[in-house]
Design a protein around this motif. Sequence first.
Motif, PDB file in Angstrom:
ATOM      1  N   ASN A 111       0.840  -1.193   0.000  1.00  0.00           N
ATOM      2  CA  ASN A 111       0.000   0.000   0.000  1.00  0.00           C
ATOM      3  C   ASN A 111       0.879   1.247   0.000  1.00  0.00           C
ATOM      4  O   ASN A 111       1.596   1.511   0.973  1.00  0.00           O
ATOM      5  CB  ASN A 111      -0.921  -0.010   1.227  1.00  0.00           C
ATOM      6  CG  ASN A 111      -1.797   1.220   1.293  1.00  0.00           C
ATOM      7  OD1 ASN A 111      -1.402   2.232   1.858  1.00  0.00           O
ATOM      8  ND2 ASN A 111      -2.979   1.135   0.713  1.00  0.00           N
ATOM      9  N   TYR A 112       0.833   1.990  -1.073  1.00  0.00           N
ATOM     10  CA  TYR A 112       1.738   3.132  -1.228  1.00  0.00           C
ATOM     11  C   TYR A 112       1.506   4.180  -0.150  1.00  0.00           C
ATOM     12  O   TYR A 112       2.461   4.759   0.394  1.00  0.00           O
ATOM     13  CB  TYR A 112       1.557   3.748  -2.622  1.00  0.00           C
ATOM     14  CG  TYR A 112       2.383   4.991  -2.842  1.00  0.00           C
ATOM     15  CD1 TYR A 112       3.772   4.940  -2.819  1.00  0.00           C
ATOM     16  CD2 TYR A 112       1.761   6.224  -3.068  1.00  0.00           C
ATOM     17  CE1 TYR A 112       4.534   6.076  -3.017  1.00  0.00           C
ATOM     18  CE2 TYR A 112       2.524   7.366  -3.274  1.00  0.00           C
ATOM     19  CZ  TYR A 112       3.909   7.288  -3.250  1.00  0.00           C
ATOM     20  OH  TYR A 112       4.655   8.411  -3.446  1.00  0.00           O
ATOM     21  N   ALA A 113       0.259   4.439   0.189  1.00  0.00           N
ATOM     22  CA  ALA A 113      -0.034   5.466   1.191  1.00  0.00           C
ATOM     23  C   ALA A 113       0.648   5.154   2.517  1.00  0.00           C
ATOM     24  O   ALA A 113       1.105   6.065   3.225  1.00  0.00           O
ATOM     25  CB  ALA A 113      -1.545   5.610   1.377  1.00  0.00           C
ATOM     26  N   SER A 114       0.736   3.871   2.860  1.00  0.00           N
ATOM     27  CA  SER A 114       1.362   3.490   4.128  1.00  0.00           C
ATOM     28  C   SER A 114       2.868   3.727   4.118  1.00  0.00           C
ATOM     29  O   SER A 114       3.496   3.807   5.177  1.00  0.00           O
ATOM     30  CB  SER A 114       1.081   2.016   4.441  1.00  0.00           C
ATOM     31  OG  SER A 114       1.860   1.141   3.629  1.00  0.00           O
ATOM     32  N   LEU A 115       3.458   3.852   2.932  1.00  0.00           N
ATOM     33  CA  LEU A 115       4.903   4.037   2.827  1.00  0.00           C
ATOM     34  C   LEU A 115       5.301   5.502   2.860  1.00  0.00           C
ATOM     35  O   LEU A 115       6.458   5.823   3.128  1.00  0.00           O
ATOM     36  CB  LEU A 115       5.428   3.404   1.527  1.00  0.00           C
ATOM     37  CG  LEU A 115       5.038   1.949   1.253  1.00  0.00           C
ATOM     38  CD1 LEU A 115       5.761   1.445   0.012  1.00  0.00           C
ATOM     39  CD2 LEU A 115       5.330   1.059   2.443  1.00  0.00           C
ATOM     40  N   THR A 116       4.358   6.384   2.600  1.00  0.00           N
ATOM     41  CA  THR A 116       4.682   7.811   2.537  1.00  0.00           C
ATOM     42  C   THR A 116       4.842   8.439   3.913  1.00  0.00           C
ATOM     43  O   THR A 116       5.318   9.568   4.022  1.00  0.00           O
ATOM     44  CB  THR A 116       3.604   8.582   1.755  1.00  0.00           C
ATOM     45  OG1 THR A 116       2.345   8.422   2.423  1.00  0.00           O
ATOM     46  CG2 THR A 116       3.489   8.059   0.331  1.00  0.00           C
ATOM     47  N   THR A 117       4.467   7.711   4.961  1.00  0.00           N
ATOM     48  CA  THR A 117       4.586   8.249   6.316  1.00  0.00           C
ATOM     49  C   THR A 117       5.777   7.662   7.070  1.00  0.00           C
ATOM     50  O   THR A 117       5.948   7.921   8.259  1.00  0.00           O
ATOM     51  CB  THR A 117       3.301   7.970   7.114  1.00  0.00           C
ATOM     52  OG1 THR A 117       3.071   6.560   7.168  1.00  0.00           O
ATOM     53  CG2 THR A 117       2.107   8.654   6.468  1.00  0.00           C
ATOM     54  N   ILE A 118       6.603   6.869   6.393  1.00  0.00           N
ATOM     55  CA  ILE A 118       7.779   6.276   7.034  1.00  0.00           C
ATOM     56  C   ILE A 118       8.718   7.388   7.502  1.00  0.00           C
ATOM     57  O   ILE A 118       9.079   8.274   6.716  1.00  0.00           O
ATOM     58  CB  ILE A 118       8.499   5.330   6.056  1.00  0.00           C
ATOM     59  CG1 ILE A 118       7.673   4.051   5.861  1.00  0.00           C
ATOM     60  CG2 ILE A 118       9.907   4.979   6.545  1.00  0.00           C
ATOM     61  CD1 ILE A 118       8.217   3.132   4.776  1.00  0.00           C
ATOM     62  N   PRO A 119       9.131   7.382   8.769  1.00  0.00           N
ATOM     63  CA  PRO A 119      10.061   8.414   9.244  1.00  0.00           C
ATOM     64  C   PRO A 119      11.465   8.186   8.675  1.00  0.00           C
ATOM     65  O   PRO A 119      11.883   7.047   8.473  1.00  0.00           O
ATOM     66  CB  PRO A 119      10.039   8.231  10.765  1.00  0.00           C
ATOM     67  CG  PRO A 119       9.681   6.785  10.965  1.00  0.00           C
ATOM     68  CD  PRO A 119       8.743   6.443   9.838  1.00  0.00           C
ATOM     69  N   ILE A 120      12.181   9.273   8.423  1.00  0.00           N
ATOM     70  CA  ILE A 120      13.492   9.138   7.801  1.00  0.00           C
ATOM     71  C   ILE A 120      14.581   9.818   8.627  1.00  0.00           C
ATOM     72  O   ILE A 120      14.377  10.884   9.210  1.00  0.00           O
ATOM     73  CB  ILE A 120      13.499   9.675   6.359  1.00  0.00           C
ATOM     74  CG1 ILE A 120      12.983  11.099   6.279  1.00  0.00           C
ATOM     75  CG2 ILE A 120      12.708   8.753   5.450  1.00  0.00           C
ATOM     76  CD1 ILE A 120      13.141  11.729   4.895  1.00  0.00           C
ATOM     77  N   SER A 121      15.724   9.159   8.637  1.00  0.00           N
ATOM     78  CA  SER A 121      16.877   9.604   9.405  1.00  0.00           C
ATOM     79  C   SER A 121      18.110   9.591   8.495  1.00  0.00           C
ATOM     80  O   SER A 121      18.110   8.947   7.446  1.00  0.00           O
ATOM     81  CB  SER A 121      17.083   8.649  10.591  1.00  0.00           C
ATOM     82  OG  SER A 121      18.318   8.876  11.234  1.00  0.00           O
ATOM     83  N   TYR A 122      19.145  10.289   8.932  1.00  0.00           N
ATOM     84  CA  TYR A 122      20.408  10.302   8.192  1.00  0.00           C
ATOM     85  C   TYR A 122      21.537  10.110   9.203  1.00  0.00           C
ATOM     86  O   TYR A 122      21.562  10.772  10.252  1.00  0.00           O
ATOM     87  CB  TYR A 122      20.586  11.638   7.458  1.00  0.00           C
ATOM     88  CG  TYR A 122      21.501  11.575   6.263  1.00  0.00           C
ATOM     89  CD1 TYR A 122      21.001  11.677   4.971  1.00  0.00           C
ATOM     90  CD2 TYR A 122      22.871  11.410   6.420  1.00  0.00           C
ATOM     91  CE1 TYR A 122      21.845  11.611   3.862  1.00  0.00           C
ATOM     92  CE2 TYR A 122      23.715  11.346   5.333  1.00  0.00           C
ATOM     93  CZ  TYR A 122      23.196  11.443   4.054  1.00  0.00           C
ATOM     94  OH  TYR A 122      24.040  11.372   2.970  1.00  0.00           O
ATOM     95  N   ALA A 123      22.453   9.204   8.902  1.00  0.00           N
ATOM     96  CA  ALA A 123      23.592   8.965   9.792  1.00  0.00           C
ATOM     97  C   ALA A 123      24.546  10.155   9.739  1.00  0.00           C
ATOM     98  O   ALA A 123      24.998  10.554   8.665  1.00  0.00           O
ATOM     99  CB  ALA A 123      24.311   7.687   9.398  1.00  0.00           C
ATOM    100  N   SER A 124      24.865  10.706  10.889  1.00  0.00           N
ATOM    101  CA  SER A 124      25.673  11.929  10.924  1.00  0.00           C
ATOM    102  C   SER A 124      27.047  11.733  10.296  1.00  0.00           C
ATOM    103  O   SER A 124      27.620  12.660   9.727  1.00  0.00           O
ATOM    104  CB  SER A 124      25.830  12.413  12.376  1.00  0.00           C
ATOM    105  OG  SER A 124      26.620  11.513  13.142  1.00  0.00           O
ATOM    106  N   CYS A 125      27.561  10.513  10.361  1.00  0.00           N
ATOM    107  CA  CYS A 125      28.913  10.249   9.868  1.00  0.00           C
ATOM    108  C   CYS A 125      28.975  10.127   8.358  1.00  0.00           C
ATOM    109  O   CYS A 125      30.067  10.062   7.784  1.00  0.00           O
ATOM    110  CB  CYS A 125      29.456   8.964  10.495  1.00  0.00           C
ATOM    111  SG  CYS A 125      28.418   7.507  10.176  1.00  0.00           S
ATOM    112  N   SER A 126      27.836  10.077   7.683  1.00  0.00           N
ATOM    113  CA  SER A 126      27.855   9.662   6.288  1.00  0.00           C
ATOM    114  C   SER A 126      27.455  10.765   5.312  1.00  0.00           C
ATOM    115  O   SER A 126      27.082  10.487   4.189  1.00  0.00           O
ATOM    116  CB  SER A 126      26.957   8.440   6.086  1.00  0.00           C
ATOM    117  OG  SER A 126      25.600   8.747   6.266  1.00  0.00           O
ATOM    118  N   LEU A 127      27.570  12.015   5.755  1.00  0.00           N
ATOM    119  CA  LEU A 127      27.383  13.132   4.827  1.00  0.00           C
ATOM    120  C   LEU A 127      28.740  13.790   4.626  1.00  0.00           C
ATOM    121  O   LEU A 127      29.388  14.216   5.579  1.00  0.00           O
ATOM    122  CB  LEU A 127      26.380  14.138   5.385  1.00  0.00           C
ATOM    123  CG  LEU A 127      25.951  15.264   4.439  1.00  0.00           C
ATOM    124  CD1 LEU A 127      25.354  14.721   3.150  1.00  0.00           C
ATOM    125  CD2 LEU A 127      24.945  16.185   5.135  1.00  0.00           C
ATOM    126  N   GLY A 128      29.173  13.813   3.377  1.00  0.00           N
ATOM    127  CA  GLY A 128      30.526  14.251   3.065  1.00  0.00           C
ATOM    128  C   GLY A 128      31.363  13.063   2.649  1.00  0.00           C
ATOM    129  O   GLY A 128      31.065  11.924   3.010  1.00  0.00           O
TER     130      GLY A 128
END
Length: 355
Positions: free
Chosen positions: A4-21
């Motif tokens: 169900n696509y609608a159920s996937l649009t509310t998934i919370p998202i995070s980014y690992a601090s070490c992995s930008l750059g």
Amino acid sequence: MALNYASLTTIPISYASCSLGPPSSPPPPPLLDRLDAISAANFTAIELSFPDILSYGETVLGHSPEPKDYDELVKVAEAIKKECDKRKLGVMMLQPFANFEGWKEGSDGRKDAWERARGWVRIMQAAGTDMLQVGSTDTPLENLDLDKVVPDLQGLCDMLKPHGFKVAYENWCWSSHAPDWKDVWRIVDEVGRDNIGLCLDTFQTAGGEWADPTTESGLLDDVSKIELIHRFSASLEDLSKTIPKDKIYLLQISDAYEVPEPLSKEADESGLRPRGRWSHDFRPLPYSGGYLPVVDVATAVLRTGFRGWFSYEVFDGGPDGKGKKQDLASYAQTAFNVQQRLVAECAGKKFPQKQ
């Protein structure tokens, strides 16, 4: 049956601090610049990396703290939490807690592991997070007592429980004892505590069961390509039907470049195995030149009913692994765009390829 696509649009998202750059160009970009970019790209949390606590210590303390000076590390973690609060970023998890489980009784490694565990609990409290990532150890088997793996993780869970904290146990595909999702799921099931679950990872799953940086093809070559496809598909089907959704705490997202030349099958001078070396510099965002079946892995995880954290942990050194210049803001925004495309494709939808 399609997700169900609608159920996937509310998934919370995070980014690992070490992995930008870029991963191979020390020093990394300033932490606050990375937090600004992550926040501006509409991520809601970070995975806080221990090396970032050490490096940000220079700003807070005027010097780099020692890795076991927990009084100072707590001060730094408190300062990072304040900066995250300013940017409306949560601290979803502290990572990576490595080489913890299975040390032999009386060994220096065992003493160190439990000393670190006690210290990291203090850091978690200061950073305002309730989850600790534990990677399946890559300590050489000759230094381990595998009968202690489950009791050690039980002890860690029991240490964290009074604080309301939990363990996210991840299979590292170069682990000496638990490289696959089935390995860590068996261990988590045996641990039997309500505050331990899985940190699944598209790279760790496909990078172990599908790909191999030491072969000419970049794929496992113990079977034919057709058999490999069938075997990997069967593993993902098994994952989707085996793991209860509430035992998955997060899914980390990254792809992998095929290495320019096959890596040596031997460990390097530091003892790191080839998949570990591959992981450090050849992990881009999906849709950026990699070759792993990321959508297949993510779809299998979502078929369990899991709708928790998707967290972007990439180490993008470019196709040659030597590092490439990144604009932090645009890279973080690309990661956000990748999330939109990824969940659409998991639901069987086509997505405009704008990034």
